[in-house]
Design an enzyme around this catalytic site. Sequence first.
Site, PDB file in Angstrom:
ATOM      1  N   GLY A  49       4.213  44.552  -2.124  1.00 44.67           N
ATOM      2  CA  GLY A  49       4.363  44.990  -0.744  1.00 44.67           C
ATOM      3  C   GLY A  49       4.530  46.482  -0.632  1.00 44.67           C
ATOM      4  N   THR A  50       3.677  47.086   0.138  1.00 48.88           N
ATOM      5  CA  THR A  50       3.616  48.532   0.134  1.00 48.88           C
ATOM      6  C   THR A  50       2.807  49.035   1.310  1.00 48.88           C
ATOM      7  OG1 THR A  50       3.696  48.868  -2.229  1.00 48.88           O
ATOM      8  CG2 THR A  50       2.442  50.445  -1.015  1.00 48.88           C
ATOM      9  N   THR A  51       3.126  50.229   1.764  1.00 48.42           N
ATOM     10  CA  THR A  51       2.121  51.046   2.420  1.00 48.42           C
ATOM     11  C   THR A  51       2.235  52.446   1.836  1.00 48.42           C
ATOM     12  OG1 THR A  51       2.292  49.778   4.447  1.00 48.42           O
ATOM     13  CG2 THR A  51       1.239  51.915   4.608  1.00 48.42           C
TER      14      THR A  51
END
Lengths: 269, 230
Positions: A49-51
């Site tokens: 999970g990342t931006t």
Amino acid sequence: MTDERWQAVFANYANSSFVELVRGTSPHLLPTLGSGSPEEPALPAAPHGTTVLAVRYRDGVLMAGDRQATEGFQVAHRRIEKIYKADDLSGIGIAGAAGPSMEMARLFQTELEHYEKVEGENLSLEGKANRLAQMIRMNLPAALQGLVVVPIFAGFDEKTGGGRIFKYDITGGRYEETEYFAQGSGGKDARDTLKKRYRKDMTKEQALSVALEAMLDAAEEDIGTGGPDLLRGIFPTVKTITRSGFGEVPDDEVRTACEALLAARKGQV
Amino acid sequence: MPLPYYVSPEQMMKDKAEYARKGISRGKSIVALEYRDGVLLVAENPSTLLHKISEIYDRIAFAGVGKYNEFENLRVAGVRHADLKGYSYSRGDVTGKALANAYSQALGNIFTQDIKPFEVEVLVVEVADTNGAKNEIFRILYDGTIEDERNYAAMGGQADEIRRFLKDNYREGLSLEEALQLGVRALMVTQNKQLTEHDLEVAVLDRTKERRKFRRIPPEALRPLLEGSK
């Protein structure tokens, strides 16, 4: 026989590569997980999970990343760092499985420094981007089993005198973006905002505001991306890469810009 | 069947040592001097592309005299050793002492086992942190002999005379400018020629710098330092 001995010096062009050195002398240190065979069960879930995003602006490139790592539906970490300094003139934003991504970033940093010390000069930005592509390709077996690593690489190119952004796919495919890019579970949402708000030749303040707006939108739409945490004072990390090097935008500045964006939205939604 | 020549081991070592020493004494010299903020390295080297002084790791520098290809090989081996160690443990675990030991082992082995010894001498310098620890300077000779030096070190062609000069003239707490001028005067002890910024290769391990302490001082920046308080 003697010919082979001296010719080996020329064939061994990878002399200045740290990755090749490790592969040759201590392969157990290289992050290779899984065999990639379909019969083998998928590896257990790891933090995801990342931006992360990169935007070009007047002086170079600005990179930003959220601070949250998730494991399934749980928050695994609130203060994880996703934008790393690769060397003085480039940075890497990691997206994908946290463990292998961070290890790849560390290996990549060492790779660049090793080359610089052995050769006495820096790799070109193009060379750095290609090297990273090869390292992502090395990770393909693990990627097929779910441990995907797809970073963004951005830097200041001394030859062109401007910032450049590279994105990757899991096979190590390397694509250059001319304006902006966002990667990770919230990447699509961040890209939507960047698409609308990006302008050519922005100042650093404008670029910071655009990048943070994209981060806010990504955090709103994507459960894997952490928004600004006003309670604990955790904000996205923002770095700039310009002719004068890799710099960090101080937390206070990010906080002020975040608060301005949030204040502008108040009462509008 | 021809009988192999017999040479007594003692004679063989003597010959090798003399050969190596001869090679080294033909080369130009290098001095290392501790100064207020770290360690200064000054080499007489008219080439700006082929370095005698280089960075190994965050706090560690390398200097070599003698045959270029030989000390260049040693330098690259050192960078590999340091980067591998730093990657598998942590950056703080890479020490000059371990590296100096590795050089000593390598040169010792080459000296006893190979027909031709390496005609080199190398310095491994580690700058101390700001916590009051001491800088470390190791000098490793062609046969693997290792010495740790305090305050200053010299190697190369006329090292003995340079060392004598430094012994009389060195004092602690020098500024960078003073240390550089002393180093250059030391290099000129054995020759009549005036050395200018174009004949010198200068670098420092500067403990006030972040992480990578090694910094080269280019000729343009050298001139004001050399002329400083004349």
